[in-house]
Design an enzyme around this catalytic site. Structure first.
Site, PDB file in Angstrom:
ATOM      1  CG  HIS A  50      -7.369   6.942   4.389  1.00 46.86           C
ATOM      2  ND1 HIS A  50      -7.459   6.324   3.302  1.00 46.86           N
ATOM      3  CD2 HIS A  50      -8.215   7.272   4.947  1.00 46.86           C
ATOM      4  CE1 HIS A  50      -8.921   6.109   3.179  1.00 46.86           C
ATOM      5  NE2 HIS A  50      -9.453   6.815   4.072  1.00 46.86           N
ATOM      6  CG  ASP A  67      -5.261   1.577   4.638  1.00 44.96           C
ATOM      7  OD1 ASP A  67      -5.745   1.594   5.692  1.00 44.96           O
ATOM      8  OD2 ASP A  67      -5.242   2.632   3.994  1.00 44.96           O
ATOM      9  CD  GLU A 111      -2.126   6.312   2.439  1.00 42.90           C
ATOM     10  OE1 GLU A 111      -2.908   7.070   2.198  1.00 42.90           O
ATOM     11  OE2 GLU A 111      -2.743   5.232   2.622  1.00 42.90           O
ATOM     12  CG  ASP A 161      -1.914   1.344   1.051  1.00 41.68           C
ATOM     13  OD1 ASP A 161      -2.622   1.130   0.265  1.00 41.68           O
ATOM     14  OD2 ASP A 161      -1.696   2.148   1.860  1.00 41.68           O
TER      15      ASP A 161
END
Length: 217
Positions: free
Chosen positions: A182, A187, A25, A23
């Site tokens: 988030h 996540d 960001e 994941d």
């Protein structure tokens, strides 16, 4: 090892691919112009019963690359108020990717798999940012397949009728804390748990191992 036991290996289950949950960001939606700010990867392992489990976790906050665009709305969404703050303990894209790839290669080799494959929720997004960072860092030896992925948004839509990560996890009977969402670390861990649950449920329902062809026996 019997034919049945051979089928219950990571290598056999995913056609030689080594699944790694990822994941990211970011500071926007454009992988070419917007900053990669956080990345996490979780490797997976298979036990003697053929059930899939999270294995190792590696996580980094990442410094924006030179000239990177920072969308205000994206920063508000992921809670990264100051991407340049020294309190983040961020490293460069190259440092983060090299360490992640070192772990992946080691565990991929131990599993006797030929290549890593990314598992992610809305995987095209995460893969696009990782691929763009690879290009910026001029990394030659990248373990991931350049375009093939396992997308848990699609898989959870099939398995649970939900495509949003939080809703899919809750429908699958998992805990999900929206206050932690988030964060790439949280996540990724939840995506790994979701993917393992879907794979293991399919096995429990009789979908795997496949009936072996007589020639393979």
């Amino acid at each position: 090892m019997t034919v049945e036991n051979t089928a219950l290996t990571l290598k056999k289950r995913f056609r030689g691919y080594f699944p790694v949950v990822v994941d990211v960001e970011t500071a926007g939606f454009n992988a070419q112009t917007d900053a990669l700010l956080e990345i996490c990867a979780v490797t997976l392992s298979m036990d003697e019963n053929g059930d899939l489990h999270p294995a190792s976790t590696i996580h980094f906050h990442v410094e924006p690359f030179d000239g990177a665009n920072l969308e205000k709305e994206a920063l508000e969404f992921n809670g990264i108020r100051d991407p340049f703050s020294p309190l983040r303990g961020a490293v460069t894209e190259q440092e983060a990717l090299k360490e992640i790839y070192k772990l992946i290669r080691r565990e991929q080799k131990a599993a006797d798999c030929s290549r890593a494959i990314m598992v992610a929720h809305n995987a095209a997004f995460d893969l696009s940012f990782v691929n763009a960072a690879n290009e910026r860092c001029k990394l030659k030896r990248v373990p991931f397949h350049p375009f093939a992925t396992f997308d848990t948004a699609t898989l959870s839509g099939l398995a649970y009728g939900q495509t949003v990560l939080a809703k899919a996890c809750k429908t699958a009977g998992m805990e999900f804390d929206n206050r932690e969402a988030h964060s790439a670390l949280y996540d990724t861990e939840k995506t790994a748990e979701l993917f393992c649950g879907i794979v293991n449920k399919w096995k429990a329902l009789g979908g795997w191992p496949l009936i072996e062809d007589e020639n393979e026996k």
